[in-house]
Design an enzyme around this catalytic site. Structure first.
Site, short mmCIF file in Angstrom:
data_model
loop_
_atom_site.label_atom_id
_atom_site.label_comp_id
_atom_site.label_asym_id
_atom_site.label_seq_id
_atom_site.Cartn_x
_atom_site.Cartn_y
_atom_site.Cartn_z
N SER A 141 0.80 -0.96 -0.08
CA SER A 141 0.13 0.19 -0.14
C SER A 141 0.83 1.23 -0.03
CB SER A 141 -0.94 -0.11 1.40
OG SER A 141 -1.49 1.14 1.36
N TYR A 155 -1.35 -0.92 10.47
CA TYR A 155 -1.50 -1.07 9.01
C TYR A 155 -0.45 -0.54 8.23
CZ TYR A 155 -3.67 -1.02 4.54
OH TYR A 155 -3.70 -0.97 2.97
#
Length: 272
Positions: A141, A155
């Site tokens: 990401s 995350y």
């Protein structure tokens, strides 16, 4: 002259296949001629995807954080498909939480789903990918490159670690004929992003679609990605067209990571 052993994936395992990017990647690889093994903890959605795809898909549901379960999925995929030449590790979850000790549980959960699950599938699949001179594509990401959304410490850390793992695997397994790359999307119009958009929509008193648009206000392309666009990146990296590409981190975020946050005040008004 080097000639790729296969121009397109033929036998692919996709983890996180019930998610937006995972399911789009499954459809894309099947359209390109592959047979696919699909795994996800969400049995109902992954079985529905397999029913949609038809005979080119087999279903092997599992919890991606369970190393034994992942190993069984890999062996099942090898048995069903007759081997593996491609793995796309698309499992992931947007788990909130900061670094306060009260958030230890969410921190561990974020790492389990987004990092440890990727580690498990890579470790189990790589011996088969070595045999096939195959390709491993990991979903990271832009949160792994630049600070992710507020309240997403685990995350962000996990996705940064996936990028580091990608580069290490590329170095270690390149001499054995395996290519390893990562894709770093920004926001994608998937259920994974809906939680962030629901929060933004509630805070601003707008709709979810308007929240997506607001999140992309300073992205050069002025929009978020569609799952099929990320799937196309995965398909490219898995294919013989990327035969000289390994250890690469492909950023697919409409140019968002290229923008210096301190300069967004100078942007022109959004295009109507």
């Amino acid at each position: 002259m080097y000639t790729p052993r296969r121009p397109r994936p033929e036998r692919a395992l996709i983890t996180g296949a019930a998610g937006g990017v995972g399911s789009a990647t499954a459809r894309r690889l099947v359209a390109d001629g592959a047979r696919v093994a699909l795994t996800d903890i969400d049995q109902d959605r992954v079985r529905a995807l397999a029913a949609e795809i038809g005979s080119a898909a087999v279903v092997l549901p599992a919890d991606g954080t369970d190393s034994d379960g992942v190993a069984a999925v890999v062996e099942g995929a090898v048995g069903e498909l007759g081997g593996l030449d491609t793995v796309v590790a698309a499992q992931g979850a947007a788990v909130g939480g900061g670094v306060d000790p009260r958030h230890t549980e969410s921190w561990n959960r974020a790492l389990d789903v987004n990092l440890h699950g990727t580690f498990h599938v890579a470790g189990s699949a790589l011996p088969h990918l070595v045999e096939a001179s195959g390709s491993l594509v990991l979903l990271a990401s832009t949160a792994g490159l630049i600070a992710g959304p507020p309240g997403a410490a685990g995350y962000t850390a996990a996705k940064a670690a996936v990028i580091g793992l990608t580069r290490w695997l590329a170095r270690d397994y390149g001499p054995r004929g395996v290519r390893v790359n990562a894709v770093c999307p920004g926001f994608v119009r998937t259920p994974l992003a809906q939680g962030s958009m629901a929060y933004l929509a509630k805070r601003e008193g707008i709709t979810a679609d308007e929240a997506f648009a607001l999140s992309a206000r300073h992205v050069p392309l002025r929009r978020v990605a569609e799952p099929e666009e990320i799937a196309a990146c995965c398909a490219f990296l898995a294919s013989g067209d990327a035969s000289m590409v390994t250890g690469h981190v492909l950023v697919a975020d409409g140019g968002g990571a290229a923008v210096d946050a301190s300069t967004v005040a100078f942007d022109p008004p959004p295009v109507p």
